[in-house]
Enzyme design. Structure first.
Site, PDB file in Angstrom:
ATOM      1  N   ASP A  92       0.858  -1.197   0.000  1.00 48.98           N
ATOM      2  CA  ASP A  92       0.000   0.000   0.000  1.00 48.98           C
ATOM      3  C   ASP A  92       0.892   1.245   0.000  1.00 48.98           C
ATOM      4  O   ASP A  92       1.747   1.404   0.873  1.00 48.98           O
ATOM      5  CB  ASP A  92      -0.897  -0.020   1.248  1.00 48.98           C
ATOM      6  CG  ASP A  92      -1.987   1.051   1.216  1.00 48.98           C
ATOM      7  OD1 ASP A  92      -3.110   0.747   1.653  1.00 48.98           O
ATOM      8  OD2 ASP A  92      -1.716   2.182   0.773  1.00 48.98           O
ATOM      9  N   ASP A 149      -3.921   2.362  -5.073  1.00 44.42           N
ATOM     10  CA  ASP A 149      -2.583   2.288  -4.475  1.00 44.42           C
ATOM     11  C   ASP A 149      -2.335   1.049  -3.633  1.00 44.42           C
ATOM     12  O   ASP A 149      -1.428   1.031  -2.816  1.00 44.42           O
ATOM     13  CB  ASP A 149      -2.289   3.563  -3.668  1.00 44.42           C
ATOM     14  CG  ASP A 149      -2.898   3.527  -2.274  1.00 44.42           C
ATOM     15  OD1 ASP A 149      -3.937   2.880  -2.102  1.00 44.42           O
ATOM     16  OD2 ASP A 149      -2.314   4.151  -1.366  1.00 44.42           O
ATOM     17  N   GLU A 150      -3.135   0.015  -3.829  1.00 41.14           N
ATOM     18  CA  GLU A 150      -2.843  -1.199  -3.064  1.00 41.14           C
ATOM     19  C   GLU A 150      -3.035  -2.462  -3.887  1.00 41.14           C
ATOM     20  O   GLU A 150      -3.878  -2.515  -4.779  1.00 41.14           O
ATOM     21  CB  GLU A 150      -3.659  -1.273  -1.764  1.00 41.14           C
ATOM     22  CG  GLU A 150      -5.119  -1.186  -1.981  1.00 41.14           C
ATOM     23  CD  GLU A 150      -5.940  -1.278  -0.698  1.00 41.14           C
ATOM     24  OE1 GLU A 150      -5.579  -2.016   0.224  1.00 41.14           O
ATOM     25  OE2 GLU A 150      -6.975  -0.608  -0.661  1.00 41.14           O
TER      26      GLU A 150
END
Ligand code: DCP
Ligand code: MG
Length: 411
Positions: A23, A132-133
């Site tokens: 993340d 974003d992960e």
């Protein structure tokens, strides 16, 4: 089907899985720092619906420096500006100020894609779950004792190539990996070995669990449930009474039970396996032996997945983090374990005598011919019997070249 029993790290049970959750830290703000490196260390606030000079919009994210002032996602920009007034270019004063930037989705998407490309390069089983992960299943690439070093390399590569910090959690399943990546942000790395899951979870506050927001947390807190351990102690029935089906999910999550597979979209681009030495070594016999084992494991995995490959490569990591890769392209897709070994060892020759921390073997440029297994000595498409012969030719020194002749057997 060759047995893979005995190959190091080839997981056969879900309990053996090695799952990473990656993340990005304060992602939009970190992207702004990529574009504007002078923002490093500054309180940066990225506003959705915000325009420079205005006070409209809400905070999409704030850098960790800005979070110190109580600024966070979903807060109105007006409130953030009360805590940290916008920095003036012309009259910088002594009071702390924040740097406010509007959202630039296109730029963030570009950075997110670049992160995803690195993750897809290091792992064949990647599932991106938000901008974003992502989750990675690395069970067949590394052993548990390699997990920390593998994660460090990923963090280092994303930081080095893209200038973006990430936090990584490593655990035997997705839910614990996610909790672990969150545990030590920013720039975190938390490895939870299978035997440590219960001890890791027990003392955490219940809002560390995925899906426990402020409302659920206060509902549970009111009933004396403050930690994950308290939650488990109450038992499933009480939690279902309190929260319905979500109570059951939480009960499992709290015990570190999660059998969901990491399901990648599409076929993998490469298959690899790597292994590190406890202390860096220069002994080429030892290194060659390790490469042979890795080559065997990778070729075996490719065969199990029904994949043929056109590229064979190695990775050599010199201390501390200098990752070097070399690869050799083949003239046609093959499934030939011996060649994986031969090419890997030949590619290593260039590094003979060098101190090495870690080595890896990879096959790439994959195709999935669905049962039509290609072998070095036969190329039978059912109609034309063809022979594919590979001629190895030492061109210069350690350089290996492979050329193929496709000879029609004549019709
Ligand atoms: N985001 C948003 N609005 C929210 C939450 C997030 O626009 N309410 C955007 C901005 C974030 C990005 O999504 O940068 C990723 O969300 P995260 O929850 O991962 O938050 P960050 O990456 O910003 O911070 P962290 O370091 O806590 O992961
Ligand atoms: Mg994030």
């Amino acid at each position: 089907m060759p047995s893979h029993a005995g190959l190091p790290g080839v997981a056969t049970q879900s309990a053996d899985r090695i799952i990473l959750h990656v993340d990005n830290d304060c992602f939009y703000a970190a992207c702004e720092r990529v574009r504007e490196p002078s923002l490093e260390g500054e309180p940066v606030i990225v506003g959705m619906g915000f325009q420079p000079g205005s006070t409209g919009g809400v905070v999409a994210t704030a850098s960790y420096e800005a979070r110190e002032y109580g600024i966070g996602s979903a807060q109105p920009i007006t409130e953030a500006m009360e805590r940290l007034p916008p920095r003036s270019q012309t009259e910088p004063g002594p009071e702390p100020t924040g740097v406010y930037r509007p959202v630039d989705m296109q730029f963030y998407e570009q950075n997110a894609t670049a992160v995803h490309e690195i993750l897809s390069d290091v792992s064949d089983t990647v599932r991106r779950v938000s901008i974003d992960e992502a989750y990675l299943d690395c069970s067949e690439q590394i052993d548990w004792n390699e997990a920390e070093s593998f994660a460090i390399d990923i963090k280092y590569r994303i930081a080095d190539e893209l200038g973006l910090p990430v936090s990584v959690g490593v655990a035997p399943n997705m839910s614990v990996a996610k909790i672990a990546s969150d545990h030590d942000k920013p720039d975190g790395l938390v490895v939870v070995h299978p035997k440590e899951v219960a001890d890791f979870l027990a003392p955490l506050p219940i809002d560390a669990l995925h899906g426990v927001g402020p409302k659920t947390a206060s509902l549970l807190n009111e009933r004396g449930i403050e930690t994950v351990e308290h939650l488990v102690a109450r038992g499933q029935e009480e939690l279902i009474d309190l929260l319905g089906e979500r109570g059951r999910d939480l009960f499992y999550q709290a015990q570190g039970i999660d059998s969901r597979p990491v399901t990648p979209r599409g076929d993998p681009k490469s298959l690899s396996r790597e292994s590190s030495f406890g202390d860096p070594v220069a002994d080429s016999d030892l290194i060659r032996e390790k490469l042979r084992t890795l080559a065997e494991a990778v070729a075996e995995r490719a065969r199990r997945k029904g994949a043929t490959y056109r590229t064979i490569g190695i990775k050599v990591v010199e201390p501390p983090f200098e990752v070097q890769t070399r690869e050799e392209s083949l003239p046609g897709p093959i499934d030939e374990p011996e060649l994986v070994e031969t090419v890997s060892l030949d590619l290593y020759e260039e590094f003979r005598g060098k101190n090495v921390r870690k080595v890896g073997v990879k096959v790439a440029n994959l195709t999935f011919p669905e049962g039509d297994q290609r072998r070095l000595d036969s190329w039978d498409d059912g109609r034309n019997s063809r022979e594919l012969q590979y001629h190895r030719e030492n061109v210069s020194g350690a350089q290996l070249r492979l050329t193929a002749f496709e000879a029609d057997s004549g019709d």
